[in-house]
Design a protein around this motif. Structure first.
Motif, PDB file in Angstrom:
ATOM      1  N   ALA A 192       0.833  -1.202   0.000  1.00  0.00           N
ATOM      2  CA  ALA A 192       0.000   0.000   0.000  1.00  0.00           C
ATOM      3  C   ALA A 192       0.868   1.253   0.000  1.00  0.00           C
ATOM      4  CB  ALA A 192      -0.927  -0.008   1.213  1.00  0.00           C
ATOM      5  N   GLU A 193       1.912   1.258   0.824  1.00  0.00           N
ATOM      6  CA  GLU A 193       2.806   2.408   0.889  1.00  0.00           C
ATOM      7  C   GLU A 193       3.573   2.589  -0.422  1.00  0.00           C
ATOM      8  OE1 GLU A 193       5.099   1.503   4.347  1.00  0.00           O
ATOM      9  OE2 GLU A 193       3.686   2.501   5.724  1.00  0.00           O
ATOM     10  N   ASP A 194       3.929   1.482  -1.066  1.00  0.00           N
ATOM     11  CA  ASP A 194       4.625   1.570  -2.348  1.00  0.00           C
ATOM     12  C   ASP A 194       3.717   2.198  -3.403  1.00  0.00           C
ATOM     13  OD1 ASP A 194       7.126   0.731  -3.863  1.00  0.00           O
ATOM     14  OD2 ASP A 194       5.587  -0.245  -5.090  1.00  0.00           O
ATOM     15  N   MET A 195       2.450   1.781  -3.444  1.00  0.00           N
ATOM     16  CA  MET A 195       1.508   2.391  -4.392  1.00  0.00           C
ATOM     17  C   MET A 195       1.321   3.876  -4.090  1.00  0.00           C
ATOM     18  SD  MET A 195      -1.496  -0.412  -5.242  1.00  0.00           S
ATOM     19  CE  MET A 195      -2.064  -0.591  -3.545  1.00  0.00           C
ATOM     20  N   ALA A 196       1.262   4.210  -2.795  1.00  0.00           N
ATOM     21  CA  ALA A 196       1.066   5.605  -2.407  1.00  0.00           C
ATOM     22  C   ALA A 196       2.269   6.469  -2.794  1.00  0.00           C
ATOM     23  CB  ALA A 196       0.808   5.701  -0.907  1.00  0.00           C
ATOM     24  N   SER A 197       3.463   5.957  -2.544  1.00  0.00           N
ATOM     25  CA  SER A 197       4.668   6.749  -2.817  1.00  0.00           C
ATOM     26  C   SER A 197       4.983   6.846  -4.310  1.00  0.00           C
ATOM     27  CB  SER A 197       5.875   6.169  -2.068  1.00  0.00           C
ATOM     28  OG  SER A 197       6.143   4.851  -2.507  1.00  0.00           O
ATOM     29  N   GLU A 198       4.680   5.772  -5.049  1.00  0.00           N
ATOM     30  CA  GLU A 198       4.978   5.754  -6.481  1.00  0.00           C
ATOM     31  C   GLU A 198       3.784   6.194  -7.335  1.00  0.00           C
ATOM     32  OE1 GLU A 198       7.960   5.195  -7.757  1.00  0.00           O
ATOM     33  OE2 GLU A 198       8.784   4.889  -5.733  1.00  0.00           O
ATOM     34  N   GLU A 199       2.663   6.444  -6.681  1.00  0.00           N
ATOM     35  CA  GLU A 199       1.450   6.939  -7.346  1.00  0.00           C
ATOM     36  C   GLU A 199       0.989   6.023  -8.478  1.00  0.00           C
ATOM     37  OE1 GLU A 199       1.472  11.084  -8.326  1.00  0.00           O
ATOM     38  OE2 GLU A 199       2.685  11.627  -6.580  1.00  0.00           O
ATOM     39  N   TYR A 200       0.806   4.747  -8.156  1.00  0.00           N
ATOM     40  CA  TYR A 200       0.244   3.804  -9.125  1.00  0.00           C
ATOM     41  C   TYR A 200      -0.808   2.953  -8.423  1.00  0.00           C
ATOM     42  CZ  TYR A 200       2.901  -0.098  -7.047  1.00  0.00           C
ATOM     43  OH  TYR A 200       3.392  -1.055  -6.194  1.00  0.00           O
ATOM     44  N   PHE A 201      -1.643   2.299  -9.214  1.00  0.00           N
ATOM     45  CA  PHE A 201      -2.649   1.393  -8.681  1.00  0.00           C
ATOM     46  C   PHE A 201      -2.688   0.173  -9.590  1.00  0.00           C
ATOM     47  CE2 PHE A 201      -7.260   0.109  -8.340  1.00  0.00           C
ATOM     48  CZ  PHE A 201      -7.161  -0.418  -7.065  1.00  0.00           C
ATOM     49  N   ALA A 202      -1.948  -0.851  -9.209  1.00  0.00           N
ATOM     50  CA  ALA A 202      -1.813  -2.038 -10.055  1.00  0.00           C
ATOM     51  C   ALA A 202      -1.216  -3.173  -9.239  1.00  0.00           C
ATOM     52  CB  ALA A 202      -0.921  -1.738 -11.267  1.00  0.00           C
ATOM     53  N   HIS A 203      -1.370  -4.400  -9.732  1.00  0.00           N
ATOM     54  CA  HIS A 203      -0.757  -5.548  -9.074  1.00  0.00           C
ATOM     55  C   HIS A 203       0.757  -5.561  -9.271  1.00  0.00           C
ATOM     56  CE1 HIS A 203      -4.454  -7.430  -7.816  1.00  0.00           C
ATOM     57  NE2 HIS A 203      -4.941  -7.359  -9.029  1.00  0.00           N
ATOM     58  N   THR A 204       1.219  -4.878 -10.345  1.00  0.00           N
ATOM     59  CA  THR A 204       2.654  -4.798 -10.625  1.00  0.00           C
ATOM     60  C   THR A 204       3.101  -3.348 -10.536  1.00  0.00           C
ATOM     61  OG1 THR A 204       2.461  -6.678 -12.143  1.00  0.00           O
ATOM     62  CG2 THR A 204       4.465  -5.351 -12.292  1.00  0.00           C
ATOM     63  N   GLU A 230      -1.145  10.001  -3.103  1.00  0.00           N
ATOM     64  CA  GLU A 230      -1.773  10.634  -4.257  1.00  0.00           C
ATOM     65  C   GLU A 230      -1.881   9.651  -5.406  1.00  0.00           C
ATOM     66  OE1 GLU A 230      -0.321  14.315  -5.663  1.00  0.00           O
ATOM     67  OE2 GLU A 230      -0.670  15.400  -3.783  1.00  0.00           O
ATOM     68  N   TYR A 231      -2.984   9.767  -6.140  1.00  0.00           N
ATOM     69  CA  TYR A 231      -3.162   8.978  -7.360  1.00  0.00           C
ATOM     70  C   TYR A 231      -3.971   9.804  -8.345  1.00  0.00           C
ATOM     71  CZ  TYR A 231      -4.449   5.219 -10.545  1.00  0.00           C
ATOM     72  OH  TYR A 231      -4.629   4.439 -11.664  1.00  0.00           O
ATOM     73  N   GLU A 232      -3.424   9.945  -9.541  1.00  0.00           N
ATOM     74  CA  GLU A 232      -4.042  10.758 -10.587  1.00  0.00           C
ATOM     75  C   GLU A 232      -4.332  12.172 -10.100  1.00  0.00           C
ATOM     76  OE1 GLU A 232      -7.436   8.490 -11.871  1.00  0.00           O
ATOM     77  OE2 GLU A 232      -6.211   7.167 -13.127  1.00  0.00           O
ATOM     78  N   GLY A 233      -3.385  12.702  -9.316  1.00  0.00           N
ATOM     79  CA  GLY A 233      -3.460  14.088  -8.866  1.00  0.00           C
ATOM     80  C   GLY A 233      -4.355  14.347  -7.672  1.00  0.00           C
ATOM     81  N   LYS A 234      -4.920  13.292  -7.071  1.00  0.00           N
ATOM     82  CA  LYS A 234      -5.800  13.477  -5.927  1.00  0.00           C
ATOM     83  C   LYS A 234      -5.327  12.642  -4.749  1.00  0.00           C
ATOM     84  CE  LYS A 234      -9.917  14.299  -8.778  1.00  0.00           C
ATOM     85  NZ  LYS A 234     -11.294  13.826  -9.099  1.00  0.00           N
ATOM     86  N   GLU A 235      -5.500  13.224  -3.544  1.00  0.00           N
ATOM     87  CA  GLU A 235      -5.187  12.456  -2.349  1.00  0.00           C
ATOM     88  C   GLU A 235      -6.204  11.333  -2.188  1.00  0.00           C
ATOM     89  OE1 GLU A 235      -2.836  14.539   1.120  1.00  0.00           O
ATOM     90  OE2 GLU A 235      -4.796  15.478   0.841  1.00  0.00           O
ATOM     91  N   THR A 236      -5.708  10.176  -1.809  1.00  0.00           N
ATOM     92  CA  THR A 236      -6.590   9.031  -1.714  1.00  0.00           C
ATOM     93  C   THR A 236      -6.052   8.006  -0.727  1.00  0.00           C
ATOM     94  OG1 THR A 236      -7.797   7.393  -3.021  1.00  0.00           O
ATOM     95  CG2 THR A 236      -5.478   7.719  -3.556  1.00  0.00           C
ATOM     96  N   ILE A 237      -6.781   6.927  -0.555  1.00  0.00           N
ATOM     97  CA  ILE A 237      -6.396   5.852   0.360  1.00  0.00           C
ATOM     98  C   ILE A 237      -6.264   4.564  -0.431  1.00  0.00           C
ATOM     99  CG2 ILE A 237      -7.187   4.428   2.293  1.00  0.00           C
ATOM    100  CD1 ILE A 237      -8.495   6.925   3.435  1.00  0.00           C
TER     101      ILE A 237
END
Length: 334
Positions: free
Chosen positions: A97-109, A174-181
């Motif tokens: 979760a932290e990796d997705m948050a820091s790198e701003e991606y949403f994917a299994h890879t 952040e994801y796609e320019g918006k703060e998110t969880i």
């Protein structure tokens, strides 16, 4: 008690055939209650993202617990074993979760090519099989579980009887320019280990036969120096199956004490579900009261009361729709 109930809900001569529940005083009380509930809901939804301390930190601790409990509730409903919470899987899920948050991606890879088992291996957890469910923009734990259960592939992960342990991680970014969880759910069967789980709806201990993980058609084979992994990536939940024999699962009737959290925490982690519950109760009560008002004394009707009742029903219905739009329109699962 009966007299008061009759006065509020049933038209008769003592209340001038005007049930109190639809008089202006009662209507204002009901609208005030709606306003109070809606303020609670909006505070939970709108303040969780901007806050760096109180609200987010509180929800970051209880939402994973609630997801854990709701997951086991769904498995219980389907006569499956309870999942045991594993701290290493929690850590791996939080890292993802932290990796997705820091790198701003949403994917299994990840952009670096990291997959779920890379985070699992990083914390030292050994597994025979594992699955990953991802969610983003959810502020309500029940909504996240409902979305996963409505998706066949995510549902298959949650109801996979080969899995015996679970970990949940959550991070803000952040994801796609918006703060998110970001929410990550990892389910697994530990490597070369017999596990005692809860027998559901059984009065006596019962053994189940080991189940095989079925490989997907035309699997992608990824080789490394340590192991070979079969990967099924359907873009809607991921299942990882290590090429090893799954040991037999021994079922017992000993309850996993960590399978549920307090009733209060469940509702605190599910403001949307809680407000909907309150609104649907009000809708039911008011609808029944309106039916009684119209049909008990069909020859004696008061248009003002019917208008007041219709207004309340419309307001509650609109608020239910608006809340669903606010919390569900931006959500995604993977």
């Amino acid at each position: 008690m009966y007299k008061k109930t009759k006065k509020y809900f049933i038209p008769h001569k003592d209340n001038e055939h005007k049930p109190y529940i639809f008089r202006w005083k009662a209507v204002l009380v009901i609208l005030s209650l709606l306003l109070f509930v809606e303020i609670y809901f909006l505070a939970q939804v709108l303040l969780i993202i901007p806050s760096d301390n109180i609200i987010f930190n509180m929800r970051a601790s209880i939402i994973p617990d609630a997801i854990f409990s709701f997951t086991n509730d769904n498995r219980l409903d389907n006569d499956l074993n309870y999942l045991k919470r594993n701290s290493l899987l929690d850590e791996a899920a939080k890292l993802k979760a932290e990796d997705m948050a820091s790198e701003e991606y949403f994917a299994h890879t990840s952009p670096e090519g990291l997959k779920a088992w890379d985070f699992i291996n990083k914390v030292g957890y050994k597994f025979n099989s594992a699955g990953e469910n991802l969610a983003i923009n959810f502020l309500d734990s029940q909504d996240a579980i409902n979305a996963w259960m409505d998706s066949p592939t995510h549902r298959a992960n949650i109801l996979n009887n080969n899995f015996t342990e679970i970990g949940i991680g959550m991070a803000k970014g952040e994801y796609e320019g918006k703060e998110t969880i970001f929410i990550v759910q990892l389910l697994a069967f530990p490597k070369d280990e017999k596990v005692s789980v809860v027998a559901v709806k059984e009065t006596k201990p019962q053994e189940t036969k080991p189940q095989e993980i079925v490989s997907p058609p035309q699997p992608i084979i990824v080789s490394s120096e340590e192991t070979t992994t079969i990967i099924e990536n359907n873009n809607q939940g991921e299942v990882l199956s290590m090429e090893t024999t799954i040991p037999e699962v021994t079922v017992s009737n000993v309850l996993n004490k960590n399978s549920s959290i307090s009733f209060v925490n469940k509702w605190l982690a599910s403001p949307h579900a809680l407000t909907n519950f309150i609104y649907f109760i009000l809708l039911t009560i008011l609808s029944l009261a309106l039916i009684l008002n119209v049909f008990i004394k069909r020859k004696i009707q008061h248009a003002t009361l019917i208008v007041n009742a219709s207004l309340l029903l419309l307001v509650i219905s609109f608020v239910i729709w608006l809340n669903a739009f606010i919390v569900l329109s931006p959500v995604r699962i993977l």
